[in-house]
Scaffold this motif. Structure first.
Motif, short mmCIF file in Angstrom:
data_model
loop_
_atom_site.label_atom_id
_atom_site.label_comp_id
_atom_site.label_asym_id
_atom_site.label_seq_id
_atom_site.Cartn_x
_atom_site.Cartn_y
_atom_site.Cartn_z
N ARG A 239 0.88 -1.38 -0.02
CA ARG A 239 0.20 -0.28 0.19
C ARG A 239 0.80 1.63 -0.17
O ARG A 239 0.15 2.57 -0.56
N THR A 240 2.12 1.12 1.12
CA THR A 240 2.48 1.95 1.02
C THR A 240 3.64 2.64 -0.22
O THR A 240 3.86 3.94 -0.81
N TYR A 241 3.61 1.44 -1.02
CA TYR A 241 4.67 1.65 -1.41
C TYR A 241 3.72 2.22 -3.65
O TYR A 241 4.58 3.13 -3.93
N HIS A 242 2.85 1.45 -3.23
CA HIS A 242 1.51 2.28 -4.35
C HIS A 242 1.46 3.60 -4.01
O HIS A 242 0.98 4.39 -5.21
N LEU A 243 0.78 4.44 -3.05
CA LEU A 243 0.50 5.45 -2.88
C LEU A 243 1.96 6.19 -3.43
O LEU A 243 1.86 7.36 -3.65
N LEU A 244 3.08 6.00 -2.51
CA LEU A 244 4.23 6.73 -2.87
C LEU A 244 4.54 6.85 -4.45
O LEU A 244 4.51 7.83 -4.63
N TYR A 245 4.50 6.24 -4.82
CA TYR A 245 4.47 5.82 -7.10
C TYR A 245 3.44 6.74 -7.63
O TYR A 245 4.24 7.78 -8.29
N ASP A 246 2.20 6.36 -6.86
CA ASP A 246 1.22 6.83 -7.82
C ASP A 246 1.47 8.82 -7.32
O ASP A 246 1.46 9.43 -8.21
N LEU A 247 1.36 8.96 -6.24
CA LEU A 247 1.73 10.47 -5.82
C LEU A 247 3.21 10.78 -6.71
O LEU A 247 2.87 12.31 -7.88
N CYS A 248 4.38 10.04 -6.29
CA CYS A 248 5.36 10.20 -8.03
C CYS A 248 5.06 10.63 -9.16
O CYS A 248 5.30 11.79 -9.90
N TYR A 249 3.80 9.86 -9.92
CA TYR A 249 4.02 10.06 -11.23
C TYR A 249 2.50 10.69 -11.33
O TYR A 249 2.60 11.71 -12.72
N ALA A 250 1.58 11.42 -10.75
CA ALA A 250 1.19 12.52 -10.50
C ALA A 250 1.52 13.71 -10.88
O ALA A 250 1.62 14.63 -12.00
N LEU A 251 2.60 13.84 -9.91
CA LEU A 251 3.36 14.85 -9.93
C LEU A 251 4.22 15.05 -11.55
O LEU A 251 4.52 16.66 -11.70
N ALA A 252 4.74 13.80 -11.09
CA ALA A 252 5.91 14.11 -12.24
C ALA A 252 4.73 13.89 -14.53
O ALA A 252 5.88 14.96 -15.07
N THR A 253 3.98 14.17 -14.12
CA THR A 253 2.92 14.18 -15.57
C THR A 253 2.75 15.15 -14.69
O THR A 253 0.64 15.40 -15.36
N SER A 254 2.41 16.03 -14.01
CA SER A 254 1.95 17.52 -14.09
C SER A 254 0.57 17.75 -13.09
O SER A 254 -0.09 18.72 -13.58
N LYS A 255 0.14 16.59 -13.09
CA LYS A 255 -1.18 16.96 -11.69
C LYS A 255 -1.45 17.49 -10.71
O LYS A 255 -0.38 17.41 -10.19
N ASP A 256 -1.95 18.49 -11.16
CA ASP A 256 -2.49 19.10 -9.67
C ASP A 256 -2.77 18.51 -8.44
O ASP A 256 -3.03 17.47 -8.47
N ILE A 257 -1.44 18.43 -8.02
CA ILE A 257 -1.30 17.87 -6.14
C ILE A 257 -2.77 17.55 -5.72
O ILE A 257 -2.80 16.32 -5.57
N GLU A 258 -4.18 18.91 -5.79
CA GLU A 258 -4.78 19.04 -4.41
C GLU A 258 -5.62 17.42 -5.66
O GLU A 258 -6.58 16.47 -4.95
N ALA A 259 -5.93 17.67 -7.12
CA ALA A 259 -6.86 16.84 -7.64
C ALA A 259 -6.23 15.61 -7.19
O ALA A 259 -7.47 14.52 -7.18
#
Length: 133
Positions: A43-63
């Motif tokens: 769960r921790t790995y997936h949460l962190l990977y998804d966070l990295c991917y969202a930020l790396a692809t310029s997804k709004d952090i709040e979204a």
């Protein structure tokens, strides 16, 4: 994570560091820093990977965080981890940029290259080989 090379070297194609390498390294980093059973680790790995991917692809952090609104502790955890993941975000972004550039250099239009890399990424991340070992 720390590397002996820079994200710029990855973007330029000077270093052959890819998505599988990144996912493996992130899994190792999580494994070293998370106590608990395999479910907590995954769960921790997936949460962190998804966070990295969202930020790396310029997804709004709040979204991105809005998807976890039902779980305030997770939102707080991800907010706290955002700064610590900055280097990982930059490296993941470099890996994705290199993939896009490879496709453009092969003659693919930019929009098609971006879509193709998104599809390629989606196919690779469904394989949780990084979690093994």
């Amino acid at each position: 994570m720390e590397w002996e090379f820079t994200p710029q070297e990855v973007v330029k194609g000077e270093i052959g560091y890819g998505l599988a390498d990144f996912r493996h390294d992130l899994a190792e980093e999580v494994r070293q820093n998370v106590t608990g059973d395999t479910e907590v680790f995954a769960r921790t790995y997936h949460l962190l990977y998804d966070l990295c991917y969202a930020l790396a692809t310029s997804k709004d952090i709040e979204a991105h965080l809005a998807t976890y609104a039902y779980d305030p502790p997770t939102v707080q955890f991800l907010r706290e981890m955002q700064v610590m993941m900055a280097g990982n975000v930059e490296m993941l972004g470099a890996i994705l940029q290199r993939q896009i550039m490879d496709r453009i250099e092969a003659g693919m239009p930019l929009e098609a290259a971006i879509a193709d890399v998104a599809e390629w990424h989606g196919a690779l991340v469904t394989d949780d080989a990084a979690l093994a070992s």
